[in-house]
Scaffold this motif. Structure first.
Motif, PDB file in Angstrom:
ATOM      1  N   LEU A 141       0.859  -1.187   0.000  1.00  0.00           N
ATOM      2  CA  LEU A 141       0.000   0.000   0.000  1.00  0.00           C
ATOM      3  C   LEU A 141       0.891   1.230   0.000  1.00  0.00           C
ATOM      4  O   LEU A 141       1.965   1.218   0.606  1.00  0.00           O
ATOM      5  N   PRO A 142       0.434   2.297  -0.651  1.00  0.00           N
ATOM      6  CA  PRO A 142       1.295   3.487  -0.713  1.00  0.00           C
ATOM      7  C   PRO A 142       1.366   4.265   0.600  1.00  0.00           C
ATOM      8  O   PRO A 142       2.232   5.121   0.758  1.00  0.00           O
ATOM      9  N   VAL A 143       0.438   4.012   1.527  1.00  0.00           N
ATOM     10  CA  VAL A 143       0.459   4.688   2.830  1.00  0.00           C
ATOM     11  C   VAL A 143       0.171   3.647   3.910  1.00  0.00           C
ATOM     12  O   VAL A 143      -0.239   2.531   3.616  1.00  0.00           O
ATOM     13  N   ASN A 144       0.371   4.030   5.165  1.00  0.00           N
ATOM     14  CA  ASN A 144      -0.021   3.162   6.281  1.00  0.00           C
ATOM     15  C   ASN A 144      -1.514   3.301   6.502  1.00  0.00           C
ATOM     16  O   ASN A 144      -2.051   4.406   6.424  1.00  0.00           O
ATOM     17  N   VAL A 145      -2.156   2.170   6.759  1.00  0.00           N
ATOM     18  CA  VAL A 145      -3.625   2.211   6.874  1.00  0.00           C
ATOM     19  C   VAL A 145      -4.086   1.490   8.143  1.00  0.00           C
ATOM     20  O   VAL A 145      -3.629   0.385   8.459  1.00  0.00           O
ATOM     21  N   LEU A 146      -4.998   2.138   8.864  1.00  0.00           N
ATOM     22  CA  LEU A 146      -5.694   1.512   9.990  1.00  0.00           C
ATOM     23  C   LEU A 146      -7.159   1.418   9.614  1.00  0.00           C
ATOM     24  O   LEU A 146      -7.706   2.352   9.024  1.00  0.00           O
ATOM     25  N   ARG A 380     -10.856  14.315  -4.132  1.00  0.00           N
ATOM     26  CA  ARG A 380     -11.463  14.987  -5.286  1.00  0.00           C
ATOM     27  C   ARG A 380     -11.030  14.327  -6.587  1.00  0.00           C
ATOM     28  O   ARG A 380     -11.856  14.032  -7.446  1.00  0.00           O
ATOM     29  N   ARG A 381      -9.718  14.093  -6.714  1.00  0.00           N
ATOM     30  CA  ARG A 381      -9.210  13.501  -7.957  1.00  0.00           C
ATOM     31  C   ARG A 381      -9.739  12.075  -8.134  1.00  0.00           C
ATOM     32  O   ARG A 381     -10.155  11.689  -9.226  1.00  0.00           O
ATOM     33  N   ALA A 382      -9.724  11.303  -7.054  1.00  0.00           N
ATOM     34  CA  ALA A 382     -10.155   9.899  -7.157  1.00  0.00           C
ATOM     35  C   ALA A 382     -11.632   9.814  -7.526  1.00  0.00           C
ATOM     36  O   ALA A 382     -12.033   9.005  -8.370  1.00  0.00           O
ATOM     37  N   LEU A 383     -12.455  10.658  -6.909  1.00  0.00           N
ATOM     38  CA  LEU A 383     -13.899  10.609  -7.189  1.00  0.00           C
ATOM     39  C   LEU A 383     -14.179  11.055  -8.615  1.00  0.00           C
ATOM     40  O   LEU A 383     -14.997  10.461  -9.325  1.00  0.00           O
ATOM     41  N   GLU A 384     -13.489  12.103  -9.043  1.00  0.00           N
ATOM     42  CA  GLU A 384     -13.707  12.579 -10.409  1.00  0.00           C
ATOM     43  C   GLU A 384     -13.277  11.521 -11.419  1.00  0.00           C
ATOM     44  O   GLU A 384     -13.975  11.277 -12.411  1.00  0.00           O
ATOM     45  N   GLY A 385     -12.156  10.866 -11.142  1.00  0.00           N
ATOM     46  CA  GLY A 385     -11.679   9.818 -12.046  1.00  0.00           C
ATOM     47  C   GLY A 385     -12.676   8.677 -12.158  1.00  0.00           C
ATOM     48  O   GLY A 385     -12.977   8.194 -13.249  1.00  0.00           O
ATOM     49  N   ALA A 386     -13.210   8.229 -11.035  1.00  0.00           N
ATOM     50  CA  ALA A 386     -14.073   7.041 -11.046  1.00  0.00           C
ATOM     51  C   ALA A 386     -15.470   7.355 -11.570  1.00  0.00           C
ATOM     52  O   ALA A 386     -16.062   6.556 -12.287  1.00  0.00           O
ATOM     53  N   PHE A 387     -16.020   8.511 -11.205  1.00  0.00           N
ATOM     54  CA  PHE A 387     -17.410   8.821 -11.571  1.00  0.00           C
ATOM     55  C   PHE A 387     -17.500   9.702 -12.824  1.00  0.00           C
ATOM     56  O   PHE A 387     -18.594   9.945 -13.327  1.00  0.00           O
ATOM     57  N   ALA A 444     -13.186   3.940  -6.883  1.00  0.00           N
ATOM     58  CA  ALA A 444     -12.802   5.286  -6.450  1.00  0.00           C
ATOM     59  C   ALA A 444     -11.880   5.218  -5.237  1.00  0.00           C
ATOM     60  O   ALA A 444     -10.862   5.910  -5.169  1.00  0.00           O
ATOM     61  N   VAL A 445     -12.233   4.341  -4.294  1.00  0.00           N
ATOM     62  CA  VAL A 445     -11.422   4.239  -3.080  1.00  0.00           C
ATOM     63  C   VAL A 445     -10.059   3.627  -3.412  1.00  0.00           C
ATOM     64  O   VAL A 445      -9.028   4.059  -2.870  1.00  0.00           O
ATOM     65  N   ALA A 446     -10.044   2.649  -4.320  1.00  0.00           N
ATOM     66  CA  ALA A 446      -8.757   2.064  -4.720  1.00  0.00           C
ATOM     67  C   ALA A 446      -7.864   3.142  -5.328  1.00  0.00           C
ATOM     68  O   ALA A 446      -6.670   3.226  -5.022  1.00  0.00           O
ATOM     69  N   SER A 447      -8.443   3.979  -6.169  1.00  0.00           N
ATOM     70  CA  SER A 447      -7.605   4.999  -6.799  1.00  0.00           C
ATOM     71  C   SER A 447      -7.285   6.134  -5.823  1.00  0.00           C
ATOM     72  O   SER A 447      -6.275   6.830  -5.974  1.00  0.00           O
ATOM     73  N   PHE A 448      -8.126   6.290  -4.783  1.00  0.00           N
ATOM     74  CA  PHE A 448      -7.835   7.267  -3.729  1.00  0.00           C
ATOM     75  C   PHE A 448      -6.457   7.002  -3.111  1.00  0.00           C
ATOM     76  O   PHE A 448      -5.671   7.922  -2.862  1.00  0.00           O
ATOM     77  N   TRP A 449      -6.127   5.714  -2.899  1.00  0.00           N
ATOM     78  CA  TRP A 449      -4.824   5.395  -2.275  1.00  0.00           C
ATOM     79  C   TRP A 449      -3.688   5.780  -3.199  1.00  0.00           C
ATOM     80  O   TRP A 449      -2.643   6.255  -2.738  1.00  0.00           O
TER      81      TRP A 449
END
Ligand code: BES
Ligand code: MN
Ligand code: MN
Length: 455
Positions: A141-146, A380-387, A444-449
């Motif tokens: 993953l590109p960041v740490n996630v909890l 914003r970018r992830a949502l715009e990309g997916a939708f 969208a969430v996948a691309s958010f990461w």
């Protein structure tokens, strides 16, 4: 767009749905003690599903229902993001109004019908699947996630603030991300700018020790139902303002920009009214419908109980009356202060001849977003990309008690991007989640990461 992740999600679509349906079959109704075992089963299920994708996952006991925590901290130096959701659901009653059984997920017309489909199991689970896509395709993953999943949101998150406070170090994050809300319209991704808080009361009025003949005693004994009616009638003036003294003292002005933003949204007032079935809309004078729901506090009767309610006429003077009352709050009102004002008000207006008691059932702080910083830009970018459409900023009239706590206790900014839709019947019979929103939301969430990693 990251086609490798999309392809993985597409290829695994069937299994992902099967898994979601498994979760939806567990009747994890937090309000009912007979379902405590089911709530725990849903917690175990969540822990296993996080462990299977490569998270360190644990069950954390509370005095109530357990909290599931998943941790993936293999990106040293990168930011840490906490994903929050709830695996508990509202009671499904009245069962006879469901077209398919509430805990037997059924797809009709592109909608997944089940209690908890949109609130919040579907929206929580799509985060897990977006994380799975990254770990399965890229091994990292590109960041740490909890991932923090609780089982008491629908009963007021009584034990979560304590858990957050005593695990502040472990839960330290640069941002909190939540999908437990709705989009403004189909195809229109949305980021929340506010949630209302909540102060919930039960008012009991007791008069004579038993019901009395309304002829033999009526007129000489104070009627608890009449007394209660007078109390609740005193909550508003004729213009729909709340008339509890001091109620608006802490209300912060929303600001011209926010008001202009609300006016610009293409709100379909007629459609909204139609959806409710009410003969007309109504509320506080001087505010539009969206302003009333998003920016103004309320005091609403949620339940009323007294006297004879069966068939026909029974001449009886009831011995008691009860009301459930919820106040929705806006910044900077607090449930504690509103509770004190409510109590003082009721003391003042309570008629003599009856005993009035007030219980504070639960509360939550209101919240307004900062809406700035790398997390919001990434969303914003992830949502715009997916939708295929830029997200709009919307307010929300509902409450998620923990959101204010994240901000107050941890000082962490919170991003709310929900994938529900208007009319989804959350808390009502025939709750559904749009399958398209489940699928596109996961993407969208996948691309958010990925967008988070771009910074
Ligand atoms: N997911 C909702 C909050 C919500 C409601 C978001 C409507 C968007 C639109 C949450 O699960 C909920 O129902 N909250 C309760 C809080 C209460 C039980 C303490 C609410 O708002 O009534
Ligand atoms: Mn919810
Ligand atoms: Mn809910």
């Amino acid at each position: 767009m990251s086609s490798d992740l999309d392809r993985y999600l597409h290829d695994n679509d069937r299994r992902i749905h099967d898994e979601l349906f498994e979760l939806l079959r567990i009747p994890s109704v937090s309000a009912r003690s007979e379902h405590a075992g089911d709530v725990r089963r849903a917690a175990d299920w969540m822990r296993d599903s996080l462990a299977r994708i490569g998270f360190d996952a644990s069950i954390n006991e509370t005095p109530g229902h357990p909290i599931v925590l998943g941790e993936w901290r293999k990106a040293p130096g990168a930011p840490t993001v906490l994903v929050y959701g709830h695996y508990d659901v509202q009671p499904a009653e009245p069962l006879e109004l469901w077209e398919s059984p509430p805990f037997e997920p059924t797809v009709r017309d592109g909608r997944i019908y089940a209690r908890g489909s949109v609130d919040d199991k579907g929206q929580l689970f799509l985060h897990v699947k977006a994380l799975e896509a990254h770990l399965a395709v890229r091994g990292t993953l590109p960041v740490n996630v909890l991932v923090l999943a609780e089982g008491e949101e629908e009963v007021g998150s009584e034990n979560l603030a304590q858990f957050i406070a005593s695990n502040a170090k472990r839960l330290a994050a640069d941002a909190v991300v939540i999908s437990d809300s709705s989009m403004f319209a189909p195809g229109q991704p949305s980021i929340l700018s506010s949630l209302r808080g909540l102060a919930y009361f039960q008012i009991d009025v007791v008069g004579p020790t038993v019901d009395l003949h309304s002829g033999s005693y009526g007129g000489a004994v104070v009627n608890p139902a009449t007394a209660l009616a007078r109390i609740i009638a005193s909550f508003h003036d004729v213009n729909g303002h709340v008339a509890i003294p001091g109620f608006y003292d802490a209300v912060r002005d929303w600001g011209d920009d926010a008001r202009a933003g609300i006016r610009q949204l293409p709100f379909d007032e007629r459609g909204f009214q139609h959806e409710t079935g009410a003969p007309a809309l109504g509320g506080e004078a001087g505010y539009s419908t969206l302003e009333r729901i998003w920016t103004r506090p309320t005091c609403e009767i949620n339940g009323l109980l007294s006297g004879y309610t069966g068939e026909g006429a029974k001449t009886v003077l009831p011995s008691k009356a009860m009301a459930k009352v919820s106040c929705r709050l806006v910044p900077d009102q607090t449930p504690e202060a509103i509770g004190r004002l409510m109590e003082a008000h009721i003391q003042r207006v309570a008629p003599t001849g009856v005993t009035v008691t007030i219980q504070h059932l639960h509360g939550g702080h209101p919240w307004r977003a900062e809406l700035a910083g790398p997390v919001f830009d990434a969303a914003r970018r992830a949502l715009e990309g997916a939708f295929g459409r830029a997200p709009v900023i919307v307010g929300e009239g509902g409450s998620i008690p923990v959101v204010g706590d994240f901000q107050r206790i941890l000082g962490t900014p919170v991003l709310l991007m929900g994938f529900g839709l208007p009319g989804e019947n959350a808390h009502a019979p025939n709750e559904w989640m749009s399958d398209e929103n489940f699928v596109v939301g996961t993407r969208a969430v996948a691309s958010f990461w990925d967008e988070m990693a771009r910074g």
